[in-house]
Design an enzyme around this catalytic site. Structure first.
Site, short mmCIF file in Angstrom:
data_model
loop_
_atom_site.label_atom_id
_atom_site.label_comp_id
_atom_site.label_asym_id
_atom_site.label_seq_id
_atom_site.Cartn_x
_atom_site.Cartn_y
_atom_site.Cartn_z
N GLU A 59 6.70 4.64 13.52
CA GLU A 59 5.14 4.64 13.97
C GLU A 59 5.23 4.76 15.60
OE1 GLU A 59 2.57 1.67 11.84
OE2 GLU A 59 4.46 0.59 12.12
N HIS A 75 0.92 -1.05 0.20
CA HIS A 75 -0.14 0.01 0.08
C HIS A 75 0.71 1.30 0.12
CE1 HIS A 75 0.59 -0.18 4.43
NE2 HIS A 75 0.37 1.17 4.32
N HIS A 81 7.83 -2.61 2.34
CA HIS A 81 7.71 -1.01 2.25
C HIS A 81 8.98 -0.14 1.95
CE1 HIS A 81 3.49 -2.01 3.28
NE2 HIS A 81 3.76 -1.83 4.57
#
Ligand code: BG6
Length: 494
Positions: free
Chosen positions: A219, A181, A243
């Site tokens: 994160e 994504h 990613h």
């Protein structure tokens, strides 16, 4: 023009396997809602939810409505109803072949010519192969069909091969869409545009002018309720293999001939193949594993990873830092430092290109510091770019240097809603554009590079280094750069 590609889509039957799961409810349905707002879904298109839980169309619509209420702000009730009316539901179990003919029956009801069948597998990778088999046995797969798989594709090279073989036994490679994504994020796509729709960067984008590159995905969240999955994965498999390596590829790749699926993916593959293979000594020297302990995140006390997990014995890492090298003409000798972690001091995904010092010191008597130019490409949050430069502070009597920055903030440059990555990716599947999806050879090349790291970590069985939650990671990660006379760009003000 709308905020994303408004091209009208062919009619589609979008089957989501795992329809009651977190991904479907938190990401896929909200993405569909926004596409519905834009009028992008053809009137005949349907969304077919499939999972093991027993539901009727109506009870699934109630679940979907609740999910939209939770995850979409400022909803238009008319659009919500229009989307819900497209929803159907079937309770099917992939571990048995029972009842999959019901899905075939439902798909056959579609009368719109050219309806594209999409099968989105929002389930654990171990189920990808068995579900494809069920779809095939039940006669659901036709020439228009496309299958979408979420990462992780396997847990190592051998299992990735096995998943790809099992799915490939039913679908042709051009029908397989492997989602990362990150590639759907606006700012990641903008990296392509920044590099290749402008000319000024390209002459500087190489080892002659670039000192090193840093790629950070940090994160603040911990593993939350995903501990079961995460503990078998860890940060290397969960984030780096996909990613971070994809961000590295887009940063380092050669200009593709055109922005189309094979050309872009060919160039990314070349970068993955040019990554310097890691020997056991390289792994010991150039990688750092960490794991969060208790700490404070945004002023709130949070538990350690093993407390989150409820199991003290885990050896899984929640943080990784790696010094990588791309061994090709353009990047020889330029380190690419990668790092990612959970429960860090802030949420930030960013690529920083640090340029070399000027070759000659022309201002012997200046005041103030001259820092190397840096281009910060901020993927999230506050998408944008900043080029850090040195300027002369106005005033008479000599040169006073002052760091200044040229800012491009998406929010101030564009008056548009920032679409979620899934909106773009789902529509790309329907329109048949695989450019922003991973090809089989890319996924396997990424595993080939990552696997020696996993193997060496397993041999040394060294426990991950502890870092308090809410910090920037273990000391060893800072030492990784200090050894090279560099430091992480912890903040824009560094
Ligand atoms: C997922 C990982 O792929 O990406 C998660 O499995 C991670 O562990 C997430 O939290 C991060 O995505 P984003 O878009 O929030 O940066």
């Amino acid at each position: 023009m709308t905020s994303s590609d408004p091209t009208a889509m062919p009619p589609c039957d979008f089957t989501v396997v795992g329809a009651t799961g977190d991904l479907a409810l938190r990401k896929l349905l909200p993405a569909m809602y926004h596409r519905e707002v834009e009028g992008q879904l053809a009137p005949e298109s349907r969304v077919i939810g499939v999972s093991r839980s027993e539901h009727t169309d109506e009870s699934y619509r109630a679940i979907a409505r609740a999910a939209l209420e939770q995850h979409v702000a400022d909803r238009d009730p008319v659009v919500v109803d229009r989307l819900l009316a497209r929803l159907h539901y079937l309770s099917l179990d992939a571990s048995t072949g029972d009842d999959w003919h019901l899905l075939h029956g439902l798909l056959k009801e579609s009368t719109a010519p050219g309806t594209v069948r999409v099968f989105y597998l929002a389930v654990a990778p171990a189920m990808f192969g068995p579900i494809c088999e069920r779809l095939d046995e039940a006669g659901c797969v036709d020439a228009t069909s496309r299958v979408v798989m979420e990462k992780p594709i396997g847990t190592d090279l051998a299992s990735a091969h096995a998943v790809n073989d099992a799915v490939g036994a039913v679908f042709e490679e051009h029908q397989i869409y492997r989602i990362d994504h990150y590639l759907g994020k606006e700012s990641v796509q903008n990296l392509l545009v920044t590099r290749f729709a402008n000319t000024f960067l390209e002459p500087l984008w190489n080892s002659r002018w670039v000192d090193h590159v840093q790629i950070t995905v940090s994160e603040t969240l911990g593993v939350g309720t995903r501990g079961g999955y995460y503990d078998t994965s860890g940060a290397l498999r969960d984030m780096v293999q996909n990613h971070l390596l994809q961000l590295l590829c887009l940063t380092a790749m050669e200009p593709p001939t055109y922005v189309g699926s094979e050309s872009v993916r060919d160039e990314k593959l070349k970068v993955l193949q040019a990554l310097k293979p890691m020997s056991p000594e390289d792994v010991d020297r150039d990688t750092v594993r960490g794991r969060y302990g208790q700490g404070l995140v945004a002023g709130e006390a949070v538990p350690s990873y093993t407390e989150d997990l409820g199991r003290p014995g885990s050896a899984t890492e929640t943080y990784v830092a790696i010094r990588a090298e791309v061994q090709n003409w353009r990047w020889a000798g330029v380190p690419f430092y990668l790092r990612t972690g959970k429960r860090m001091d802030r949420k930030l995904s960013e690529i920083v290109v640090v340029f070399k010092e000027p070759p000659h010191a022309m201002f012997p008597h200046h005041e103030g510091v001259q820092t190397p130019n840096r281009l910060h490409i901020q993927v999230q949050p506050d998408e944008g770019m900043r080029l850090h430069m040195t300027a002369k502070e106005p005033g008479p009597g000599g040169f006073r240097f002052k760091p200044v920055s040229l800012d491009l903030s998406y929010a101030s440059a564009f008056d548009a809603r920032m679409p979620d990555a899934y909106e773009r990716l789902l529509m790309d599947v329907v329109r048949g554009n695989p450019t922003l999806f991973m090809r089989r050879d890319e996924v396997e090349a990424a595993w080939s590079w990552v696997e020696p790291i996993l193997q060496r970590w397993a041999v040394t069985a060294e426990r991950p280094k502890r870092y308090p939650a809410g910090t920037s990671g273990p000391f060893a990660a800072a030492a990784l750069l200090e050894r090279d006379g560099r430091h992480w760009q912890e903040s824009d003000l560094d």
